[in-house]
Design an enzyme around this catalytic site. Structure first.
Site, short mmCIF file in Angstrom:
data_model
loop_
_atom_site.label_atom_id
_atom_site.label_comp_id
_atom_site.label_asym_id
_atom_site.label_seq_id
_atom_site.Cartn_x
_atom_site.Cartn_y
_atom_site.Cartn_z
CG HIS A 26 -17.29 -36.85 -75.46
ND1 HIS A 26 -16.49 -37.63 -75.90
CD2 HIS A 26 -17.76 -37.33 -73.91
CE1 HIS A 26 -16.30 -38.65 -74.99
NE2 HIS A 26 -17.16 -38.30 -73.76
N PRO A 116 -7.79 -36.56 -69.41
CG PRO A 116 -5.95 -37.29 -68.75
CD PRO A 116 -6.43 -36.64 -69.93
CG LEU A 117 -12.35 -33.62 -67.44
CD1 LEU A 117 -13.76 -33.83 -66.85
CD2 LEU A 117 -12.45 -33.00 -68.56
CG ASP A 153 -19.59 -26.75 -66.39
OD1 ASP A 153 -19.54 -25.54 -66.00
OD2 ASP A 153 -20.29 -27.31 -67.13
N GLY A 154 -15.97 -29.52 -65.79
CA GLY A 154 -15.41 -30.38 -65.10
C GLY A 154 -13.88 -30.18 -64.88
CG HIS A 257 -21.13 -35.26 -71.57
ND1 HIS A 257 -20.10 -34.41 -71.51
CD2 HIS A 257 -20.39 -36.64 -71.54
CE1 HIS A 257 -18.69 -35.06 -71.13
NE2 HIS A 257 -19.00 -36.38 -71.16
NE ARG A 350 18.84 -35.19 -48.02
CZ ARG A 350 18.51 -34.37 -47.11
NH1 ARG A 350 17.62 -33.21 -47.33
NH2 ARG A 350 18.63 -34.52 -45.96
CD GLU A 404 2.81 -32.02 -53.65
OE1 GLU A 404 1.84 -31.83 -53.71
OE2 GLU A 404 3.53 -31.78 -52.42
CG ASP A 462 9.57 -36.80 -41.58
OD1 ASP A 462 9.34 -36.06 -40.61
OD2 ASP A 462 10.08 -36.06 -42.51
CG HIS A 466 6.43 -37.85 -44.84
ND1 HIS A 466 5.25 -37.82 -44.21
CD2 HIS A 466 7.11 -36.69 -44.92
CE1 HIS A 466 4.98 -36.57 -44.22
NE2 HIS A 466 5.97 -35.92 -44.63
NE ARG A 513 16.04 -36.62 -43.34
CZ ARG A 513 16.65 -36.92 -41.96
NH1 ARG A 513 16.63 -38.23 -41.64
NH2 ARG A 513 16.56 -35.88 -41.28
C1 TPP Z 1 -9.91 -36.62 -64.56
C2 TPP Z 1 -11.23 -37.11 -65.11
N1 TPP Z 1 -12.53 -37.51 -64.45
C3 TPP Z 1 -13.29 -38.07 -65.11
C4 TPP Z 1 -13.33 -37.98 -66.51
C5 TPP Z 1 -14.68 -38.27 -67.35
N2 TPP Z 1 -15.35 -37.38 -67.99
C6 TPP Z 1 -15.24 -36.80 -69.07
S1 TPP Z 1 -16.17 -35.67 -69.32
C7 TPP Z 1 -16.60 -35.57 -68.02
C8 TPP Z 1 -17.33 -34.37 -67.55
C9 TPP Z 1 -17.33 -33.17 -67.75
O1 TPP Z 1 -18.20 -32.23 -67.72
P1 TPP Z 1 -18.11 -30.91 -68.31
O2 TPP Z 1 -16.75 -30.52 -68.25
O3 TPP Z 1 -18.73 -29.79 -67.75
O4 TPP Z 1 -18.13 -31.02 -69.78
P2 TPP Z 1 -19.62 -30.96 -70.80
O5 TPP Z 1 -20.49 -32.03 -70.38
O6 TPP Z 1 -20.03 -29.47 -70.41
O7 TPP Z 1 -19.00 -30.98 -72.11
C10 TPP Z 1 -16.39 -36.54 -67.20
C11 TPP Z 1 -16.70 -36.74 -65.75
C12 TPP Z 1 -12.38 -37.62 -67.26
N3 TPP Z 1 -12.23 -37.31 -68.50
N4 TPP Z 1 -11.23 -37.01 -66.58
MG MG Z 2 -20.20 -28.53 -68.59
#
Ligand code: TPP
Ligand code: MG
Length: 656
Positions: A26, A116-117, A153-154, A257, A350, A404, A462, A466, A513
């Site tokens: 990237h 993982p974003l 952004d993600g 990207h 618990r 959580e 519940d 649950h 529980r």
């Molecule tokens: C939880 C999660 N979902 C999807 C992805 C796949 N993914 C990697 S980067 C991206 C887009 C992110 O956009 P942005 O944060 O704006 O990054 P930019 O393109 O500006 O570098 C996605 C969907 C990921 N890494 N983690």
């Molecule tokens: Mg972006």
């Protein structure tokens, strides 16, 4: 003189060329954020490339982990010893430390694993909270650092960001500074495809300071960071950038990207940015300027080391940062086990967990509790764990609210910060709301303890929303997680002991529980739960024909089934199997002896049956759940779903 633009271009070309060589990666994000990162690393970040893990360093988290080349370029340029140019050349190749996404433990500059974003941002909240908590304990002469995070952004779109932002604002984590790569581009294209949000208003509403800058104007960036450092709130700096800055035809579009730019585009960027140098070649004056930035913190580090040397509580500080448990805590475990073995209380596990924590928290001050708004159900609070508040971080109990996922990622941050062993509670079923962060606990070898109560249909009224069915199965399937389902107070304390001794991964305690009898009625110094499984009750008859396997609340049911079978002359042993992962680590001989080779095996667990085949074998049977539960008193449910001593005995008889 080397200009900030030259220094930023070094990041850009290392990123472009490494992605090109790897044929994947990237480039856009590192190219876009190169100016921001240059300002941060050359003018603000307190770090010493030669002592990367120095405890009072500023933390830098690249939450937008796909931009890993930004981190690796910064590491190489500033002189981290584990990131030479060879590592940059081998970006994304097998055996290289420069993995596709930054991995904690691979390169010293990675404070956490990201990719993982949103995780990194939430980890950063945990790191910043950890700073406040350690400072409250040791004073700001010993602990006084900032946490910077770059998110895209993600990261801000992901739900976890809301939980993290909300808590950071609530706690007033003033030394947390978020640099948002505001480039208006995601993978599908313009962010306008999927968001119309006013991010500044969103962060303001969560009690953050917010500002906007041109992310390619070093002075504007520096002024914004300066102001953010002085603020008494966490700060968002929206850095308006151009993704793939410098790429002549693809810059500013989603095309940069996540794919190599191609030779032609890179040649165009070389011409446009005035960078005639060959791939992986950084001119000496530029590299020197970067290396000087990497040494900037050395004096400050030496001064800090001198302060630490004179600090009366130095040993305790170093002990907790190193993750070494205090002397003598095992004695607390033994005392507890002896007491409950003698008294044989009928506690829900618990409740056993709470009693165990009541014993452990006074002797292990780094144990930090919390719950996602289920304190009174999870029973995670103890007499010594005072609540943390926005004005007092000296406490030991965190009210995460109903968050959580945020809780788990913040626990990872606390653990990564150093100085703490966090535990946090919610209902077992809601493990699926925190899964991505628990997975990171496992991948990053974090000693985080998940206290997950209400662990089966035994929670009763519940109802099916649950009642966990597949949850424990999935936890057992996750690498490097110890999943404990203890049956009584003794096993519960043993599970805590094993979890605390497990320095390289998280543990889950699945707890009932409903009340259960104490089944371990003979004291043993040995931690039997740490073996994963053991014979709880040997056959009372001459030969053992049947072996019943159970965990947690079903162990007592297996004991009843044993009585039924033995009254018919069938020798039966009961095996408690509270932790499969630890049982798997035992010798084959031990496992066969426990499982009873040649005997008929029947397992019982009031959860989904998936996975038990491995222990009962082809001729065995599994009594458990095959669909979702229902809303009713627990006893009714056990009968309705056929999870009874009689069913267990009958399944054994049918196979003899
Ligand atoms: C939880 C999660 N979902 C999807 C992805 C796949 N993914 C990697 S980067 C991206 C887009 C992110 O956009 P942005 O944060 O704006 O990054 P930019 O393109 O500006 O570098 C996605 C969907 C990921 N890494 N983690
Ligand atoms: Mg972006």
């Amino acid at each position: 003189m080397t200009s900030p633009a030259d220094m930023a271009n070094a990041i850009r070309f290392l990123s472009m060329d490494a992605v090109e060589a790897a044929k994947s990666g990237h480039p856009g994000m590192p190219m876009g954020m190169a100016d921001v990162a240059t300002v941060l690393f050359t003018r603000f970040l307190k770090f010493d490339a030669k002592a990367p893990r120095w405890a009072d360093r500023d933390r830098f988290v690249l939450s937008a982990g796909h931009g890993s080349m930004l981190l690796y370029a910064l590491g190489y340029l500033t002189g981290y010893e584990d990131l030479d140019i060879d590592q940059i050349r081998k970006f994304r190749q097998f055996g290289a430390r420069t993995a596709g996404h930054p991995e904690f433990g691979h390169v010293a500059i990675a404070e956490t694993t990201t990719g993982p974003l949103g995780q990194g941002l939430a980890n950063a909240v945990g790191l910043a909270l950890g700073e406040k908590m350690m400072a409250a304990r040791h004073g700001d002469g010993i602990v006084n650092h900032y946490t910077y995070v770059i998110a895209g952004d993600g990261c801000l779109m992901e739900g976890i960001s809301q939980e993290a932002i909300s808590l950071a604002g609530h706690w007033g984590l003033s030394k947390l500074i978020l640099l948002w790569d505001d480039n208006h581009i995601c993978i599908d294209g313009d962010t306008a495809l999927s968001t119309s949000e006013d991010q500044l208003a969103r962060f303001s509403a969560a009690k953050w300071d917010v500002t906007r800058v041109d992310g390619h104007d070093p002075e504007a960036i520096a002024a914004a960071i300066e102001a953010a450092k002085a603020s008494d709130r966490p700060s968002l700096i929206a850095c308006r950038t151009v993704i793939g800055f410098g790429a002549p035809t693809k810059g500013g579009t989603e095309k940069v990207h996540g794919a190599p730019l191609g030779a032609e585009e890179i040649a165009g960027a070389r011409a446009k940015l005035g960078w005639p140098h060959a791939p992986f070649e950084i001119p000496a004056p530029i590299l020197d300027a970067w290396r000087a930035a990497g040494r900037r913190g050395a004096t400050e580090r030496a001064a800090w080391e001198a302060r630490l040397a004179a600090y009366p509580e130095r040993a305790e500080f170093e002990r907790t940062v190193a993750g070494r448990l205090p002397e003598g805590w095992h004695q607390t475990v033994l005392d507890f086990k002896r007491k409950v073995t003698a008294e044989q209380p009928k506690w829900a596990t618990r409740k056993s967990s709470q009693e165990a924590l009541e014993a452990l928290t006074p002797v292990i001050p780094e144990l930090i509790g919390g719950s996602a708004d289920l304190t009174h159900s999870n029973l995670t609070h103890t007499k010594v764990t005072r609540s943390i508040t926005p004005t007092d971080f000296s406490g030991r109990y965190i009210h995460y609210g109903v968050r959580e996922h945020g809780m788990a990622a913040i626990m990872n941050g606390l653990s990564l910060h150093g100085g703490f062993i966090p535990y946090g509670g919610t209902f077992l079923i809601f493990a699926n709301y925190l899964w991505p962060a628990l997975r990171m606990s496992a991948m990053m070898n974090r000693r985080v303890i998940y206290v997950l109560t209400h662990d089966s249909i035994g929670l009763g009224e519940d109802g099916p929303t649950h009642q966990p069915i597949e949850t424990v199965t999935a936890l057992r399937a996750t690498p490097n997680v110890l999943v404990f389902r203890p049956c009584d107070p003794v096993e519960t304390m043993e599970a805590y002991e094993a979890a605390l001794d497990n320095e390289t991964g998280p543990s889950v305690l699945a707890l009932s529980r409903q009340n259960l009898p104490t089944l371990r009625t003979i004291h043993s110094d040995d931690n039997l739960t740490a073996r994963g499984g053991y014979i709880l009750a040997e056959s009372d008859l001459e030969s053992r024909q049947v072996t019943l396997l159970a965990t947690g609340s079903e162990v007592s049911l297996a004991l009843e089934a044993k009585d039924l079978l033995e009254s018919q002359g069938i020798g039966t042993a009961v095996v408690s199997l509270p932790c499969w992962e630890l049982f798997e680590r035992q010798t084959k001989e031990y496992r066969s002896a426990v499982l009873g080779d040649g005997t008929v095996r029947v397992a019982v667990e009031a959860l989904g049956t998936f996975g038990w085949e491995r222990w009962v074998g082809d001729n065995g049977a599994v009594i458990g759940m095959t669909g979702f539960g229902a809303s009713a008193p627990a006893d009714t449910l056990y009968n309705h779903f056929g999870i009874t001593a009689r069913a267990v005995a009958e399944a054994a008889l049918a196979r003899l």
